[in-house]
Design a protein around this motif. Structure first.
Motif, short mmCIF file in Angstrom:
data_model
loop_
_atom_site.label_atom_id
_atom_site.label_comp_id
_atom_site.label_asym_id
_atom_site.label_seq_id
_atom_site.Cartn_x
_atom_site.Cartn_y
_atom_site.Cartn_z
N PHE A 1 0.83 -1.20 0.00
CA PHE A 1 0.00 0.00 0.00
C PHE A 1 0.87 1.26 0.00
O PHE A 1 0.60 2.23 -0.70
CB PHE A 1 -0.94 0.01 1.21
N ARG A 2 1.93 1.22 0.78
CA ARG A 2 2.84 2.38 0.83
C ARG A 2 3.52 2.60 -0.51
O ARG A 2 3.74 3.73 -0.93
CB ARG A 2 3.87 2.18 1.93
N MET A 3 3.88 1.50 -1.15
CA MET A 3 4.49 1.62 -2.48
C MET A 3 3.51 2.28 -3.44
O MET A 3 3.87 3.17 -4.22
CB MET A 3 4.90 0.24 -3.01
N ALA A 4 2.26 1.83 -3.37
CA ALA A 4 1.23 2.41 -4.25
C ALA A 4 1.02 3.89 -3.92
O ALA A 4 0.88 4.73 -4.82
CB ALA A 4 -0.07 1.64 -4.10
N ARG B 1 2.33 8.64 -10.78
CA ARG B 1 2.38 7.41 -11.60
C ARG B 1 1.15 6.57 -11.26
O ARG B 1 1.23 5.53 -10.60
CB ARG B 1 3.69 6.67 -11.31
N TYR B 2 0.02 7.05 -11.73
CA TYR B 2 -1.25 6.49 -11.26
C TYR B 2 -1.51 5.08 -11.80
O TYR B 2 -2.10 4.25 -11.09
CB TYR B 2 -2.40 7.42 -11.66
N ASN B 3 -1.09 4.82 -13.03
CA ASN B 3 -1.34 3.48 -13.58
C ASN B 3 -0.60 2.41 -12.78
O ASN B 3 -1.15 1.37 -12.43
CB ASN B 3 -0.91 3.41 -15.05
N GLU B 4 0.67 2.68 -12.51
CA GLU B 4 1.44 1.73 -11.71
C GLU B 4 0.86 1.59 -10.31
O GLU B 4 0.80 0.49 -9.76
CB GLU B 4 2.89 2.20 -11.61
N ALA B 5 0.46 2.72 -9.74
CA ALA B 5 -0.15 2.68 -8.41
C ALA B 5 -1.41 1.83 -8.44
O ALA B 5 -1.66 1.00 -7.55
CB ALA B 5 -0.49 4.10 -7.94
N GLY B 6 -2.19 2.02 -9.50
CA GLY B 6 -3.44 1.27 -9.64
C GLY B 6 -3.19 -0.24 -9.72
O GLY B 6 -3.92 -1.03 -9.11
N ASN B 7 -2.13 -0.63 -10.42
CA ASN B 7 -1.82 -2.06 -10.52
C ASN B 7 -1.53 -2.66 -9.15
O ASN B 7 -1.96 -3.77 -8.84
CB ASN B 7 -0.60 -2.27 -11.44
N LEU B 8 -0.80 -1.91 -8.34
CA LEU B 8 -0.48 -2.40 -7.00
C LEU B 8 -1.73 -2.42 -6.11
O LEU B 8 -1.94 -3.37 -5.34
CB LEU B 8 0.59 -1.53 -6.34
N LEU B 9 -2.53 -1.37 -6.25
CA LEU B 9 -3.72 -1.27 -5.39
C LEU B 9 -4.75 -2.34 -5.74
O LEU B 9 -5.46 -2.85 -4.85
CB LEU B 9 -4.34 0.13 -5.50
N HIS C 1 -9.94 3.45 -1.30
CA HIS C 1 -9.98 4.93 -1.26
C HIS C 1 -8.81 5.53 -2.04
O HIS C 1 -8.97 6.56 -2.71
CB HIS C 1 -10.01 5.42 0.18
N GLU C 2 -7.66 4.91 -1.94
CA GLU C 2 -6.50 5.41 -2.68
C GLU C 2 -6.74 5.27 -4.18
O GLU C 2 -6.39 6.14 -4.98
CB GLU C 2 -5.25 4.63 -2.25
N LEU C 3 -7.36 4.16 -4.57
CA LEU C 3 -7.69 3.95 -5.98
C LEU C 3 -8.67 5.01 -6.46
O LEU C 3 -8.55 5.54 -7.57
CB LEU C 3 -8.33 2.56 -6.17
N MET C 4 -9.66 5.30 -5.62
CA MET C 4 -10.65 6.32 -6.01
C MET C 4 -9.97 7.68 -6.13
O MET C 4 -10.26 8.46 -7.04
CB MET C 4 -11.78 6.37 -4.98
N LYS C 5 -9.04 7.96 -5.25
CA LYS C 5 -8.30 9.23 -5.32
C LYS C 5 -7.56 9.32 -6.65
O LYS C 5 -7.59 10.35 -7.34
CB LYS C 5 -7.32 9.31 -4.16
N ASN C 6 -6.89 8.21 -7.02
CA ASN C 6 -6.16 8.21 -8.29
C ASN C 6 -7.09 8.41 -9.47
O ASN C 6 -6.77 9.12 -10.41
CB ASN C 6 -5.37 6.90 -8.45
N ARG C 7 -8.26 7.78 -9.41
CA ARG C 7 -9.21 7.93 -10.51
C ARG C 7 -9.75 9.35 -10.57
O ARG C 7 -10.00 9.89 -11.65
CB ARG C 7 -10.37 6.93 -10.35
N TRP C 8 -9.89 9.97 -9.43
CA TRP C 8 -10.30 11.39 -9.40
C TRP C 8 -9.24 12.23 -10.07
O TRP C 8 -9.55 13.09 -10.88
CB TRP C 8 -10.52 11.83 -7.95
N LEU C 9 -7.98 11.99 -9.71
CA LEU C 9 -6.88 12.81 -10.21
C LEU C 9 -6.65 12.63 -11.71
O LEU C 9 -6.21 13.56 -12.39
CB LEU C 9 -5.59 12.51 -9.44
N VAL C 10 -6.95 11.43 -12.24
CA VAL C 10 -6.81 11.24 -13.69
C VAL C 10 -8.14 11.51 -14.40
O VAL C 10 -8.27 11.29 -15.60
CB VAL C 10 -6.29 9.83 -14.07
N GLN C 11 -9.13 11.95 -13.62
CA GLN C 11 -10.45 12.33 -14.15
C GLN C 11 -11.21 11.15 -14.76
O GLN C 11 -11.97 11.32 -15.71
CB GLN C 11 -10.31 13.49 -15.15
N ASP C 12 -10.99 9.97 -14.21
CA ASP C 12 -11.78 8.80 -14.62
C ASP C 12 -12.92 8.67 -13.61
O ASP C 12 -12.90 7.83 -12.70
CB ASP C 12 -10.88 7.55 -14.61
N PHE C 13 -13.94 9.51 -13.77
CA PHE C 13 -15.00 9.58 -12.76
C PHE C 13 -15.94 8.39 -12.83
O PHE C 13 -16.47 7.94 -11.82
CB PHE C 13 -15.78 10.90 -12.91
#
Lengths: 281, 263
Positions: free
Chosen positions: B49-52, B60-68, B83-95
């Protein structure tokens, strides 16, 4: 007999502790050497990593100052000046030796000069100048104050600063040359208001100067003709055009002067970076 | 000292982990990630989780997503990971992806999982899909946030955007009208006066038989008229970009302040 065995065991115990302590000390020494070698070989990123590793494991903070200085220098090499200043400050806060502390303060001044936060550099320079402990090192402060002025485009003040010490004669001459070469922006603007196009001539932009003179002259002539022929409305419109072109000509002259000055200072800073052999920020 | 003397192997997993955590706390995410990566064979859920998180902080949201994605099954950090995944999706605007993820959470029995609702509904404000009903929208937020989110909802509905086509047409009919419509009143008045003036001068000179001057003013007038139409459309687009930027900025600041990215 029992007492002898006990004493022997206590003795062995202390030998073990002492050996471990020596080994613990050695691994920190080795880690510092590793970080130093990485820095010397130009691997600044890895040098920072190993220095941070050292700080983490060095619970006694024996290498805290040295490691932070290494990190700061590494960041400076990578142009990460904010991080460099942070680590220089961390190191400075732990220093008790005045001379070493002063040296770190000059490093912070140099980083501020490079990132062009000249106000901050000036504050530190003023504090050091006012500190009687460092009266014997005023020469260094003059030197860095001069550099600070150069980087903030105050070449006349830089020349005056370098003039305070004969050893900085070369830099004083450079600053005076820059100051003499630079164009007066206000003169370019004013002369263009008085004689359209002459501001551009002053800065060597002859074609632009001629065009400004021609356009302004044309609208002025047509406006005069219109008024002379009692065509007041036409005259008013043409006067408006004359004023617009006249103002544009002055703005143009001002921009040319500023651009020329930027070229002069860039050329000088380039020379100082690559050909000047003295100490640089 | 005794602890230090015994544990001087910096490459021991527990020491690497300790150093990696230290770097993470210092926000040195790239180095932290590199150290965590050395823990091959010792990477547990928390480390993963910390790595992600570190990858997310570096963008590096795609790589983070793979780990999450590997943590949202049956792991002790499942809720954090979602929640971290949702945050990443928010930041890349994949609502849409964010809402799908939240739907996954909502059917969970874990009460903490249902805390994604504010972010779920906030995403509708930036997305280009239809908004849910007012009541449903407001109830998704805690009482302290409802007034603000209601205001944002109304801003979204009122659609204060300006139409570039309408601005261009208005300026074609009445020079400067399009600029006034797009919020540039002084520019619009100037365009109206100058266009009118040049038109009048052209006409006046044609009537007086001064053909050269008349054609000069006609040419200048035509250029200015065309520029006024183009400028009006461009101004409307700039206006819309400003509205959108300010809206998204206000929402992003609010979402971060209220910690909607955390469970």
């Amino acid at each position: 007999m029992y007492q002898k065995i006990t004493k022997y065991r206590v003795f062995l115990f202390f030998i073990a502790i002492w050996t471990s302590a020596i080994h613990a000390q050695k691994y920190l020494d080795d880690q510092m050497l590793k970080a130093d070698n990485l820095y010397a070989s130009g691997s600044f990123y890895d040098a920072v990593t190993e220095a941070k590793r050292l700080i983490y494991f060095d619970k006694g903070k024996k290498y805290f100052v040295k490691a932070n200085l290494l990190i700061a220098h590494s960041y400076k090499q990578g142009a990460r000046l904010n991080d460099a200043i942070r680590h220089f400050t961390l190191a400075a806060n732990q220093l008790r030796n005045d001379s070493a502390w002063f040296n770190v303060q000059t490093e912070i001044i140099r980083c501020n000069i490079l990132r062009q936060t000249s106000g901050q550099a000036d504050i530190i320079l003023s504090k050091l100048s006012a500190d009687r402990r460092f009266a014997s090192r005023e020469k260094e402060l003059i030197y860095w104050r001069g550099w600070n002025y150069m980087f903030s485009d105050q070449w006349d003040r830089a020349a005056k600063e370098f003039a305070k010490n004969d050893d900085f004669r070369a830099l004083r001459v450079i600053c005076e040359e820059v100051q003499n070469e630079k164009y007066s922006v206000s003169f370019a603007k004013v002369i263009s208001y008085i004689l359209p196009g002459f501001g551009q001539f002053y800065t060597g932009n002859y074609l632009s100067g001629f065009m400004s003179l021609a356009w302004t002259g044309l609208w002025g002539y047509l406006a005069y003709n219109a008024f002379a022929a009692d065509r007041a409305f036409d005259g008013a419109v043409l006067t408006g055009l004359f004023i617009r072109f006249h103002r544009g000509n002055a703005q143009n002259a001002e921009e040319f002067a500023e651009q020329k000055n930027r070229e002069i200072t860039d050329k000088t800073l380039n020379y100082l970076q690559y050909q000047y052999e003295g100490l640089k920020p | 000292m005794f602890r230090d003397t015994l544990n001087t192997d910096m490459e021991a997993p527990e020491n690497i982990r300790g150093f990696a955590d230290y770097l993470f706390e210092q926000k040195d995410y790239l180095r932290a990630f590199t150290e965590y990566s050395k823990l091959t064979g010792f990477i547990n859920d928390t480390v993963q989780f910390r790595m992600a998180s570190a990858l997310g902080e570096m963008g590096r949201y795609n790589e983070a997503g793979n780990l999450l994605n590997g943590l949202i099954g049956n792991s002790k950090v499942r809720t954090l990971a979602l929640h971290e995944l949702m945050k990443n999706r928010w930041l890349v605007q994949d609502f849409r992806g964010l809402r799908t993820l939240c739907d996954t959470l909502k059917i969970s029995a874990d009460a903490a999982d249902k805390s994604c609702s504010p972010l779920y509904y906030a995403s509708y404000l930036i997305d280009s899909v239809s908004l849910p009903g007012t009541g449903e929208f407001e109830n998704a937020f805690p009482p302290g946030s409802r007034d603000f989110m209601k205001g944002m909802y109304e801003r979204k509905i009122k659609k204060q955007y300006k139409s570039p086509l309408k601005a261009a047409l208005l300026s074609a009919i009445i020079p400067g009208a399009g600029k006034i419509y797009a919020g540039q009143t002084s520019d619009g008045i100037t365009a109206f006066i100058v266009s009118g003036l040049l038109g009048y001068l052209a006409l006046d000179n044609f009537i007086s038989g001064h053909d050269f001057r008349a054609w000069t003013f006609t040419g200048l007038g035509a250029l200015f008229y065309a520029g006024n139409i183009y400028g009006s459309a461009a101004q409307a687009q700039i206006f819309n970009a400003g509205i959108k930027y300010n809206f998204q900025n206000d929402l992003n600041i609010f979402v971060r302040e209220k910690n909607y990215f955390k469970p």
